[in-house]
Scaffold this motif. Structure first.
Motif, PDB file in Angstrom:
ATOM      1  N   GLY A   1      -6.626 -13.286   2.465  1.00 11.09           N
ATOM      2  CA  GLY A   1      -5.985 -11.973   2.560  1.00 11.09           C
ATOM      3  C   GLY A   1      -6.779 -11.004   3.398  1.00 11.09           C
ATOM      4  O   GLY A   1      -6.234 -10.317   4.271  1.00 11.09           O
ATOM      5  N   VAL A   2      -8.075 -10.933   3.152  1.00 12.73           N
ATOM      6  CA  VAL A   2      -8.930 -10.041   3.945  1.00 12.73           C
ATOM      7  C   VAL A   2      -8.952 -10.501   5.403  1.00 12.73           C
ATOM      8  O   VAL A   2      -8.823  -9.695   6.330  1.00 12.73           O
ATOM      9  CB  VAL A   2     -10.357  -9.972   3.358  1.00 12.73           C
ATOM     10  N   TRP A   3      -9.094 -11.792   5.627  1.00 14.44           N
ATOM     11  CA  TRP A   3      -9.129 -12.328   6.980  1.00 14.44           C
ATOM     12  C   TRP A   3      -7.830 -12.000   7.717  1.00 14.44           C
ATOM     13  O   TRP A   3      -7.829 -11.594   8.874  1.00 14.44           O
ATOM     14  CB  TRP A   3      -9.363 -13.831   6.944  1.00 14.44           C
ATOM     15  N   TRP A   4      -6.691 -12.181   7.033  1.00 17.47           N
ATOM     16  CA  TRP A   4      -5.405 -11.900   7.655  1.00 17.47           C
ATOM     17  C   TRP A   4      -5.263 -10.419   8.002  1.00 17.47           C
ATOM     18  O   TRP A   4      -4.697 -10.060   9.032  1.00 17.47           O
ATOM     19  CB  TRP A   4      -4.267 -12.343   6.742  1.00 17.47           C
ATOM     20  N   MET A   5      -5.784  -9.531   7.145  1.00 18.14           N
ATOM     21  CA  MET A   5      -5.702  -8.096   7.442  1.00 18.14           C
ATOM     22  C   MET A   5      -6.564  -7.731   8.648  1.00 18.14           C
ATOM     23  O   MET A   5      -6.198  -6.867   9.437  1.00 18.14           O
ATOM     24  CB  MET A   5      -6.105  -7.266   6.218  1.00 18.14           C
ATOM     25  N   VAL A   6      -7.707  -8.388   8.782  1.00 18.44           N
ATOM     26  CA  VAL A   6      -8.605  -8.103   9.906  1.00 18.44           C
ATOM     27  C   VAL A   6      -8.066  -8.717  11.194  1.00 18.44           C
ATOM     28  O   VAL A   6      -8.099  -8.088  12.254  1.00 18.44           O
ATOM     29  CB  VAL A   6     -10.029  -8.628   9.600  1.00 18.44           C
ATOM     30  N   SER A   7      -7.581  -9.943  11.126  1.00 13.65           N
ATOM     31  CA  SER A   7      -7.109 -10.654  12.307  1.00 13.65           C
ATOM     32  C   SER A   7      -5.858 -11.462  11.947  1.00 13.65           C
ATOM     33  O   SER A   7      -5.945 -12.667  11.681  1.00 13.65           O
ATOM     34  CB  SER A   7      -8.216 -11.575  12.833  1.00 13.65           C
ATOM     35  N   PRO A   8      -4.688 -10.806  11.928  1.00 14.79           N
ATOM     36  CA  PRO A   8      -3.464 -11.475  11.461  1.00 14.79           C
ATOM     37  C   PRO A   8      -3.066 -12.680  12.321  1.00 14.79           C
ATOM     38  O   PRO A   8      -3.276 -12.687  13.525  1.00 14.79           O
ATOM     39  CB  PRO A   8      -2.392 -10.392  11.562  1.00 14.79           C
ATOM     40  N   TRP A   9      -2.523 -13.694  11.681  1.00 14.35           N
ATOM     41  CA  TRP A   9      -1.951 -14.838  12.379  1.00 14.35           C
ATOM     42  C   TRP A   9      -0.491 -14.922  11.963  1.00 14.35           C
ATOM     43  O   TRP A   9      -0.101 -14.406  10.916  1.00 14.35           O
ATOM     44  CB  TRP A   9      -2.719 -16.122  12.064  1.00 14.35           C
TER      45      TRP A   9
ATOM     46  N   TYR B   1      -4.815  -0.267  -4.100  1.00 13.73           N
ATOM     47  CA  TYR B   1      -4.047  -0.572  -2.894  1.00 13.73           C
ATOM     48  C   TYR B   1      -3.379   0.660  -2.306  1.00 13.73           C
ATOM     49  O   TYR B   1      -3.133   0.749  -1.107  1.00 13.73           O
ATOM     50  CB  TYR B   1      -3.004  -1.662  -3.179  1.00 13.73           C
ATOM     51  N   GLU B   2      -3.085   1.656  -3.133  1.00  7.98           N
ATOM     52  CA  GLU B   2      -2.386   2.852  -2.676  1.00  7.98           C
ATOM     53  C   GLU B   2      -3.222   3.711  -1.730  1.00  7.98           C
ATOM     54  O   GLU B   2      -2.695   4.619  -1.095  1.00  7.98           O
ATOM     55  CB  GLU B   2      -1.927   3.684  -3.872  1.00  7.98           C
ATOM     56  N   PHE B   3      -4.508   3.422  -1.611  1.00  6.31           N
ATOM     57  CA  PHE B   3      -5.364   4.185  -0.714  1.00  6.31           C
ATOM     58  C   PHE B   3      -5.370   3.618   0.699  1.00  6.31           C
ATOM     59  O   PHE B   3      -6.030   4.145   1.577  1.00  6.31           O
ATOM     60  CB  PHE B   3      -6.795   4.255  -1.268  1.00  6.31           C
ATOM     61  N   ALA B   4      -4.643   2.542   0.910  1.00  9.81           N
ATOM     62  CA  ALA B   4      -4.560   1.911   2.232  1.00  9.81           C
ATOM     63  C   ALA B   4      -3.214   2.256   2.874  1.00  9.81           C
ATOM     64  O   ALA B   4      -2.349   2.863   2.254  1.00  9.81           O
ATOM     65  CB  ALA B   4      -4.701   0.395   2.094  1.00  9.81           C
ATOM     66  N   ALA B   5      -3.065   1.826   4.111  1.00  9.42           N
ATOM     67  CA  ALA B   5      -1.800   2.015   4.812  1.00  9.42           C
ATOM     68  C   ALA B   5      -0.701   1.236   4.094  1.00  9.42           C
ATOM     69  O   ALA B   5      -0.933   0.105   3.645  1.00  9.42           O
ATOM     70  CB  ALA B   5      -1.935   1.530   6.256  1.00  9.42           C
ATOM     71  N   PRO B   6       0.489   1.808   3.973  1.00 12.12           N
ATOM     72  CA  PRO B   6       1.578   1.128   3.251  1.00 12.12           C
ATOM     73  C   PRO B   6       1.879  -0.280   3.763  1.00 12.12           C
ATOM     74  O   PRO B   6       2.274  -1.137   2.975  1.00 12.12           O
ATOM     75  CB  PRO B   6       2.774   2.067   3.461  1.00 12.12           C
ATOM     76  N   ARG B   7       1.662  -0.562   5.047  1.00 11.23           N
ATOM     77  CA  ARG B   7       1.937  -1.905   5.566  1.00 11.23           C
ATOM     78  C   ARG B   7       1.011  -2.956   4.966  1.00 11.23           C
ATOM     79  O   ARG B   7       1.296  -4.149   5.007  1.00 11.23           O
ATOM     80  CB  ARG B   7       1.859  -1.932   7.084  1.00 11.23           C
ATOM     81  N   LEU B   8      -0.115  -2.528   4.365  1.00 10.10           N
ATOM     82  CA  LEU B   8      -1.076  -3.455   3.767  1.00 10.10           C
ATOM     83  C   LEU B   8      -0.939  -3.550   2.249  1.00 10.10           C
ATOM     84  O   LEU B   8      -1.651  -4.321   1.614  1.00 10.10           O
ATOM     85  CB  LEU B   8      -2.510  -3.035   4.119  1.00 10.10           C
ATOM     86  N   TRP B   9      -0.053  -2.774   1.688  1.00 10.90           N
ATOM     87  CA  TRP B   9       0.039  -2.710   0.230  1.00 10.90           C
ATOM     88  C   TRP B   9       0.290  -4.062  -0.425  1.00 10.90           C
ATOM     89  O   TRP B   9      -0.351  -4.391  -1.420  1.00 10.90           O
ATOM     90  CB  TRP B   9       1.119  -1.727  -0.198  1.00 10.90           C
TER      91      TRP B   9
END
Length: 142
Positions: free
Chosen positions: A93-101, A39-47
């Motif tokens: 989780g993946v869906w929410w990261m791609v298209s948040p609701w 997870y640390e390789f992603a943007a902190p808002r997605l951690w």
């Protein structure tokens, strides 16, 4: 690289391949890395989201290994319920990261997406699979 080093590396590789559980060990190491550090390789808002997804993927790996180790209907049925729940964590989780609701604090991510309480479906599936386990382990075969 010298020939001696190459022979030594090939010897280590040959030794590793001959170990009875080398693939499982490697999968567990990779699974632990994904679960605890990827997870640390992603943007902190997605951690936080990726932490949940990584944990679910790690549990799915462990469930798969348990099912392969025990190879029985009761274990497979119990693992199936757990796998469905963790697949929801990954999928939503993946869906929410791609298209948040929009989510309110304390709301279930997947239930909010589909508009129905999925916990009832999960508990129902668990009850059905508990009956399957009961039939396979307690009731005599007919």
């Amino acid at each position: 690289m010298s020939a001696a080093v190459g022979r030594w590396l090939l010897g280590r590789l040959q030794w590793w391949r001959q170990q009875p559980h080398h693939v499982v060990g490697a999968l567990l190491l990779i699974g632990a890395w994904v679960t605890f550090y990827a997870y640390e390789f992603a943007a902190p808002r997605l951690w936080a989201e990726l932490w949940n997804i990584g944990g679910a993927l790690g549990r799915l790996l462990l469930l798969g290994l348990v099912v392969l180790a025990y190879r029985s209907a009761p274990v497979t049925a119990a693992a199936l319920w757990w796998a469905v729940e963790d697949l929801q964590v990954v999928g939503c989780g993946v869906w929410w990261m791609v298209s948040p609701w929009p989510l309110e604090s304390g709301e279930n991510q997947c239930s909010t997406l589909v508009g129905v309480p999925l916990s009832l479906a999960g508990l129902s599936l668990g009850a059905v699979l508990a009956w399957v386990v009961h039939r396979a382990t307690v009731e005599p075969a007919r």
